[in-house]
Design a protein around this motif. Structure first.
Motif, mmCIF file in Angstrom:
data_model
loop_
_atom_site.group_PDB
_atom_site.id
_atom_site.type_symbol
_atom_site.label_atom_id
_atom_site.label_comp_id
_atom_site.label_asym_id
_atom_site.label_seq_id
_atom_site.Cartn_x
_atom_site.Cartn_y
_atom_site.Cartn_z
ATOM 1 N N ALA A 1 34.811 46.822 35.152
ATOM 2 C CA ALA A 1 35.618 46.355 36.277
ATOM 3 C C ALA A 1 35.088 45.025 36.815
ATOM 4 C CB ALA A 1 35.644 47.404 37.387
ATOM 5 N N ALA A 2 33.758 44.879 36.844
ATOM 6 C CA ALA A 2 33.167 43.638 37.329
ATOM 7 C C ALA A 2 33.502 42.476 36.398
ATOM 8 C CB ALA A 2 31.658 43.793 37.459
ATOM 9 N N LEU A 3 33.528 42.732 35.094
ATOM 10 C CA LEU A 3 33.890 41.680 34.143
ATOM 11 C C LEU A 3 35.350 41.282 34.314
ATOM 12 C CD1 LEU A 3 32.984 39.903 31.763
ATOM 13 C CD2 LEU A 3 33.710 41.749 30.232
ATOM 14 N N ALA A 4 36.219 42.268 34.470
ATOM 15 C CA ALA A 4 37.633 41.975 34.689
ATOM 16 C C ALA A 4 37.822 41.170 35.961
ATOM 17 C CB ALA A 4 38.429 43.271 34.744
ATOM 18 N N GLU A 5 37.113 41.563 37.021
ATOM 19 C CA GLU A 5 37.238 40.879 38.301
ATOM 20 C C GLU A 5 36.710 39.453 38.228
ATOM 21 O OE1 GLU A 5 38.152 39.909 42.092
ATOM 22 O OE2 GLU A 5 38.817 41.672 40.960
ATOM 23 N N PHE A 6 35.664 39.252 37.440
ATOM 24 C CA PHE A 6 35.090 37.910 37.339
ATOM 25 C C PHE A 6 36.123 36.890 36.868
ATOM 26 C CE2 PHE A 6 33.238 34.582 34.704
ATOM 27 C CZ PHE A 6 32.432 33.939 35.630
ATOM 28 N N PHE A 7 36.961 37.287 35.914
ATOM 29 C CA PHE A 7 37.911 36.326 35.356
ATOM 30 C C PHE A 7 39.204 36.202 36.170
ATOM 31 C CE2 PHE A 7 35.233 36.837 31.575
ATOM 32 C CZ PHE A 7 35.076 35.505 31.233
ATOM 33 N N ASN A 8 39.375 37.030 37.193
ATOM 34 C CA ASN A 8 40.548 36.884 38.058
ATOM 35 C C ASN A 8 40.501 35.529 38.756
ATOM 36 O OD1 ASN A 8 41.700 39.368 37.507
ATOM 37 N ND2 ASN A 8 40.696 40.408 39.208
ATOM 38 N N GLY A 9 41.571 34.771 38.638
ATOM 39 C CA GLY A 9 41.636 33.464 39.282
ATOM 40 C C GLY A 9 41.006 32.339 38.526
ATOM 41 N N LYS A 10 40.302 32.653 37.454
ATOM 42 C CA LYS A 10 39.640 31.602 36.669
ATOM 43 C C LYS A 10 40.468 31.166 35.479
ATOM 44 C CE LYS A 10 35.113 33.413 37.993
ATOM 45 N NZ LYS A 10 35.685 34.310 39.010
#
Length: 251
Positions: free
Chosen positions: A238-247
């Motif tokens: 989930a943290a990896l998925a969240e990291f790329f949100n908006g990038k």
């Protein structure tokens, strides 16, 4: 951004990242010029100054702070030798497909792709319940995985992300294709499998030891400019998925 992969907000990170780096460079140049200007009483002073600043001149002491494309350091202990915000400091490992020993960082190309290094835990590659295998299944199958969200349907499977596995086990202890499918992306007009993404640590120079990688595994995300963007737990998809949100922008 020019390729349509990233939002315009990415441009706002440039000043915040580069202004401190530029200020440090100016300070270094002032010290260097001050040292060089007068007649030197100690000729070896120049050498000592330069050696002391060796990592700075090589670009390894530049550190970008938490921003849109650089995460925080709450998980830094999982990979202490890859400081978040600093240039990726490579080390050698063995490429499983051909037993070539080389620096994993030498595999980087100036192609605009993100690098995701998956450092395996202590479970064997054949263990279907290992954290790495579960991570790979999520990355390959989940709608939330960045691989599925941001890879164009008509592009190579590794068009946006270069994903590599680094195992702790000796390469004689497992076959190449014991590694999950996600590490064998199909590329090119004939969709041939790329076999060069599975690596192992060396007995003589263990990358897990030399770069402070947790024996429980870790994810190291590297930006296209070869700066470390994030260090994350292997289990925290989930943290990896969240990291790329908006990038990145979905195609």
């Amino acid at each position: 951004m020019l390729s349509g992969r990233a939002p315009e907000s990415l441009l706002r990170t440039y000043h915040d990242e580069h202004y401190p780096a530029a200020a440090n460079l100016i300070a270094f140049d002032k010290g260097w010029s001050t040292l060089m200007a007068p007649q030197l009483e100690d000729p070896e002073a120049v050498e000592r100054y330069y050696v002391a600043a060796e990592e700075f001149t090589a670009g390894f002491l530049t550190e970008y702070k938490d921003n849109l494309i650089t995460a925080g350091t709450e998980h830094q202990a999982l990979a202490s030798g890859f400081p978040v915000g600093c240039r990726f400091k490579s080390d050698i490992a063995l490429r499983r497909c051909d037993a070539v020993t080389t620096h994993i960082g030498h595999e980087h190309s100036a192609d605009g792709r993100w690098r995701i290094y998956v450092f395996a835990g202590q479970a064997t590659p054949q263990d279907s319940d290992s954290a790495l295998n579960k991570w790979a299944q999520w990355m390959e199958e989940s709608e939330d995985s960045p691989l599925n969200r941001f890879t164009p349907e008509d592009g190579d499977r590794n068009a946006v992300f270069d994903i590599k596995a680094i195992y702790q086990q000796h390469y004689h202890s497992f076959d190449l294709f014991d590694a999950p499918e996600v590490f064998f992306p199909r590329v090119g007009p004939y969709k041939l499998q790329n076999l060069e993404n599975v690596w192992t640590a060396l007995d003589s120079q263990d990358i897990f030891e030399s770069r402070g990688i947790s024996r429980d595994g870790a994810i190291v995300v590297v930006r296209p400019d070869q700066y470390v963007a994030a260090v994350l737990p292997l289990e925290d998809t989930a943290a990896l998925a969240e990291f790329f949100n908006g990038k990145l922008l979905e195609p």
